[in-house]
Scaffold this motif. Structure first.
Motif, PDB file in Angstrom:
ATOM      1  N   ASP A  50       0.825  -1.208   0.000  1.00 46.31           N
ATOM      2  CA  ASP A  50       0.000   0.000   0.000  1.00 46.31           C
ATOM      3  C   ASP A  50       0.862   1.261   0.000  1.00 46.31           C
ATOM      4  O   ASP A  50       0.584   2.221  -0.727  1.00 46.31           O
ATOM      5  N   GLY A  51       1.919   1.263   0.829  1.00 50.91           N
ATOM      6  CA  GLY A  51       2.766   2.455   0.918  1.00 50.91           C
ATOM      7  C   GLY A  51       3.416   2.804  -0.403  1.00 50.91           C
ATOM      8  O   GLY A  51       3.420   3.974  -0.829  1.00 50.91           O
ATOM      9  N   SER A  52       3.965   1.799  -1.088  1.00 47.30           N
ATOM     10  CA  SER A  52       4.629   2.063  -2.378  1.00 47.30           C
ATOM     11  C   SER A  52       3.608   2.462  -3.442  1.00 47.30           C
ATOM     12  O   SER A  52       3.884   3.329  -4.284  1.00 47.30           O
ATOM     13  N   ARG A  53       2.430   1.841  -3.419  1.00 48.17           N
ATOM     14  CA  ARG A  53       1.369   2.232  -4.368  1.00 48.17           C
ATOM     15  C   ARG A  53       0.983   3.684  -4.179  1.00 48.17           C
ATOM     16  O   ARG A  53       0.905   4.456  -5.146  1.00 48.17           O
ATOM     17  N   PHE A  54       0.715   4.049  -2.931  1.00 47.43           N
ATOM     18  CA  PHE A  54       0.275   5.417  -2.660  1.00 47.43           C
ATOM     19  C   PHE A  54       1.377   6.422  -2.991  1.00 47.43           C
ATOM     20  O   PHE A  54       1.112   7.516  -3.495  1.00 47.43           O
ATOM     21  N   ALA A  55       2.613   6.064  -2.719  1.00 45.43           N
ATOM     22  CA  ALA A  55       3.730   6.963  -3.019  1.00 45.43           C
ATOM     23  C   ALA A  55       3.898   7.168  -4.522  1.00 45.43           C
ATOM     24  O   ALA A  55       4.401   8.214  -4.970  1.00 45.43           O
ATOM     25  N   LEU A  56       3.463   6.179  -5.322  1.00 42.23           N
ATOM     26  CA  LEU A  56       3.516   6.290  -6.778  1.00 42.23           C
ATOM     27  C   LEU A  56       2.323   7.051  -7.340  1.00 42.23           C
ATOM     28  O   LEU A  56       2.213   7.240  -8.558  1.00 42.23           O
TER      29      LEU A  56
ATOM     30  N   GLY B 185      10.187  10.183  -0.850  1.00 45.16           N
ATOM     31  CA  GLY B 185      11.400  10.686  -1.479  1.00 45.16           C
ATOM     32  C   GLY B 185      12.134   9.671  -2.321  1.00 45.16           C
ATOM     33  O   GLY B 185      13.166   9.993  -2.941  1.00 45.16           O
ATOM     34  N   LEU B 186      11.619   8.428  -2.376  1.00 39.61           N
ATOM     35  CA  LEU B 186      12.304   7.368  -3.123  1.00 39.61           C
ATOM     36  C   LEU B 186      12.035   7.497  -4.618  1.00 39.61           C
ATOM     37  O   LEU B 186      10.959   7.944  -5.037  1.00 39.61           O
ATOM     38  N   PRO B 187      12.995   7.086  -5.480  1.00 50.97           N
ATOM     39  CA  PRO B 187      12.771   7.127  -6.937  1.00 50.97           C
ATOM     40  C   PRO B 187      11.619   6.200  -7.343  1.00 50.97           C
ATOM     41  O   PRO B 187      11.328   5.195  -6.675  1.00 50.97           O
ATOM     42  N   ALA B 188      10.988   6.529  -8.466  1.00 51.22           N
ATOM     43  CA  ALA B 188       9.849   5.744  -8.948  1.00 51.22           C
ATOM     44  C   ALA B 188      10.253   4.305  -9.238  1.00 51.22           C
ATOM     45  O   ALA B 188       9.472   3.367  -9.003  1.00 51.22           O
ATOM     46  N   GLU B 189      11.487   4.108  -9.749  1.00 56.52           N
ATOM     47  CA  GLU B 189      11.944   2.746 -10.049  1.00 56.52           C
ATOM     48  C   GLU B 189      12.007   1.906  -8.775  1.00 56.52           C
ATOM     49  O   GLU B 189      11.600   0.736  -8.759  1.00 56.52           O
ATOM     50  N   THR B 190      12.504   2.508  -7.696  1.00 51.94           N
ATOM     51  CA  THR B 190      12.594   1.799  -6.413  1.00 51.94           C
ATOM     52  C   THR B 190      11.204   1.474  -5.883  1.00 51.94           C
ATOM     53  O   THR B 190      10.951   0.369  -5.383  1.00 51.94           O
ATOM     54  N   LEU B 191      10.304   2.438  -6.003  1.00 56.00           N
ATOM     55  CA  LEU B 191       8.934   2.223  -5.520  1.00 56.00           C
ATOM     56  C   LEU B 191       8.243   1.119  -6.314  1.00 56.00           C
ATOM     57  O   LEU B 191       7.496   0.309  -5.742  1.00 56.00           O
ATOM     58  N   ASN B 192       8.488   1.070  -7.623  1.00 57.63           N
ATOM     59  CA  ASN B 192       7.884   0.007  -8.441  1.00 57.63           C
ATOM     60  C   ASN B 192       8.419  -1.368  -8.048  1.00 57.63           C
ATOM     61  O   ASN B 192       7.669  -2.344  -8.001  1.00 57.63           O
ATOM     62  N   VAL B 193       9.727  -1.433  -7.779  1.00 56.28           N
ATOM     63  CA  VAL B 193      10.308  -2.699  -7.329  1.00 56.28           C
ATOM     64  C   VAL B 193       9.704  -3.112  -5.989  1.00 56.28           C
ATOM     65  O   VAL B 193       9.356  -4.292  -5.779  1.00 56.28           O
ATOM     66  N   MET B 194       9.549  -2.164  -5.059  1.00 56.61           N
ATOM     67  CA  MET B 194       8.959  -2.455  -3.755  1.00 56.61           C
ATOM     68  C   MET B 194       7.507  -2.904  -3.900  1.00 56.61           C
ATOM     69  O   MET B 194       7.062  -3.844  -3.236  1.00 56.61           O
ATOM     70  N   LYS B 195       6.779  -2.214  -4.785  1.00 58.14           N
ATOM     71  CA  LYS B 195       5.364  -2.556  -4.999  1.00 58.14           C
ATOM     72  C   LYS B 195       5.223  -3.970  -5.557  1.00 58.14           C
ATOM     73  O   LYS B 195       4.445  -4.786  -5.043  1.00 58.14           O
TER      74      LYS B 195
END
Length: 464
Positions: A163-169, A191-201
């Motif tokens: 949820d956190g990575s989705r919302f941050a994206l 503050g994380l890059p979109a690529e990192t957030l996508n990997v986390m998601k």
């Protein structure tokens, strides 16, 4: 398409594995002796709602009771979320909710789901603290317990990360307003890059799914099988008087008595073994165990479960033989004879396991089939047979004092409204004679038309 394919393969593999495991477990139950446990469905349903779902028997110890109840209730609430997570792989947008057709309900559930996951995670930490630090004597500290707690905690954490990575994206914005924990996670990740957030998601999503499916398949092969069997076990629980023993039906035509081998068990007795939570509430409330006897009610049920498990293949093939130790020998004959049949274990069992009937079945087999029992028990049994009382005292003296006290004999009076059946202890034991004498005086004062059997009275079988 790739997500759909991966999810489909995982579901087929996990459900096939689960199905094969459950096929063995259910097949074993079907091979055991029949027993009617589906009568009075209304009464059984109420018991299931009260004991299984409301966790009514868990709160004699408030803290562990609440901990377990919150984890259980949390899982019931999060079933909707689990189904929704699986459904995401079958949508083009990656955004889907099982309750999406009712927006108000969907928003309310999102809020409830978030707080529920936080509570469940907190309870997992409490459970780990109890096992690692407090270490109550009644608990069985096992590796599987840590695995289960780890899996539950991982399910909660991966959902928060998803949820956190989705919302941050910038995804699921409408949902974010009703997900306080997920929104907090998103603020930490902003503050994380979109690529990192996508990997986390993506990573947290698939880790959550794999954990969920592994959890499903780990339950039937561990002591936590009770997560699946406890609710039906409560539904099929014993009705009727709590202290009544199960009679030997059609005793004159029976060829085998009691339980010696796995095939002698009823399906419900084996289901009890599957359903044991190993919580130890039975043991800490057992007078035999607490006084240093060899009987441990928890271990008795666990030994029974392991005895059946070791013979699953033979039971399914119908080839279980008489070789090897019997169930009584596996449990320990001294433990079998240590039980006082008080049923305190059953009163405190949160999943309504009946211990005493199993012990009595083991005793019946030892006495009636094997002729094996303590010499003191043999003396008492001979006394019952010859004198109809456990002490071997003269039968003609049975209740003679009651006649002297003015109680009329039925053989003399012929008819009476009430029969006062005194029993062995009131007839012979000096302390209990005083109780019976008081009852006689009360009956006389009340003008009750009663009589006693005197010397013709026999043992009712309760001491046996």
């Amino acid at each position: 398409m790739m997500s759909t394919l991966i999810m489909s393969l995982l579901l087929v593999a996990a459900l096939a594995w689960f199905g094969m495991t459950m096929r063995v477990k259910i097949g074993v139950l079907c091979r055991l002796r029949p027993e009617v446990r589906w009568d009075h469905p209304g009464q059984r349903l109420l018991a299931m709602l009260r004991v299984a779902f409301a966790q009514a028997k868990m709160f004699k110890e408030p803290l562990p009771g609440l901990m377990h109840a919150f984890i259980f209730w949390g899982f019931l609430i999060l079933l909707v979320r689990s189904i929704s997570m699986v459904g995401l792989a079958y949508t083009a947008t990656g955004e889907w909710s099982l309750l999406g057709f009712l927006p108000a309900l969907d928003r309310s559930y999102t809020w409830l789901k978030d707080w529920t996951e936080l509570v469940v995670l907190a309870m997992v930490i409490v459970a780990l603290f109890r096992r690692l630090v407090i270490r109550p004597e009644r608990l069985t500290i096992s590796e599987s317990g840590y695995i289960i707690l780890g899996l539950i905690g991982l399910l909660m954490v991966t959902d928060f990360l998803f949820d956190g990575s989705r919302f941050a994206l910038g995804l699921g914005i409408g949902e974010k307003a009703f997900a306080p924990v997920g929104a907090t996670m998103a603020s930490w990740m902003s503050g994380l890059p979109a690529e990192t957030l996508n990997v986390m998601k993506t990573g947290s999503y698939w880790l959550h799914i794999v954990t969920l499916l592994y959890f499903l398949n780990f339950l039937p092969i561990s002591k936590h099988f009770h997560v699946i069997t406890a609710i039906p076990n409560v539904f099929f629980s014993r009705l009727g008087p709590a202290g009544a023993l199960t009679p030997i039906l059609d005793i004159e035509n029976q060829e085998r008595f009691g339980v010696s081998r796995a095939r002698d068990l009823t399906w419900k007795q084996a289901l009890d073994g599957y359903s044991c939570t190993e919580c130890g509430r039975c043991s800490v409330n057992c007078p035999a165990y607490q006084s240093g006897k060899s009987l441990n009610p928890k271990m008795l049920i666990d030994d029974l479960r392991d005895f059946v498990k070791a013979r699953e293949d033979a039971l399914l093939k119908g080839t279980e033989g008489d070789e090897g130790p019997s169930l009584a020998e596996t449990i320990g004959e001294e433990a079998v004879w240590s039980c006082t049949t008080c049923r305190s274990c059953e009163e405190n069992c949160p999943v309504t396991i009946t211990h005493v009937d199993k012990i009595v079945d083991l005793r019946r087999n030892l006495v009636l089939m094997e002729g094996r029992y303590n010499p003191e028990i043999g003396t008492a049994l001979k006394n019952f047979e010859n004198k109809s009382n456990p002490w071997g005292l003269p039968r003609n003296d049975r209740g003679a004092w009651a006649v002297e006290a003015g109680a009329p004999l039925l053989s003399t009076k012929k008819t009476a409204d009430v029969l006062f059946f005194m029993g062995c202890f009131a007839a012979y034991d000096d302390r209990n004679k005083k109780v019976a004498a008081a009852v006689i005086r009360l009956l006389q004062r009340a003008g009750v038309d009663f009589a006693v059997l005197g010397g013709t009275e026999g043992c009712c079988g309760d001491p046996v």
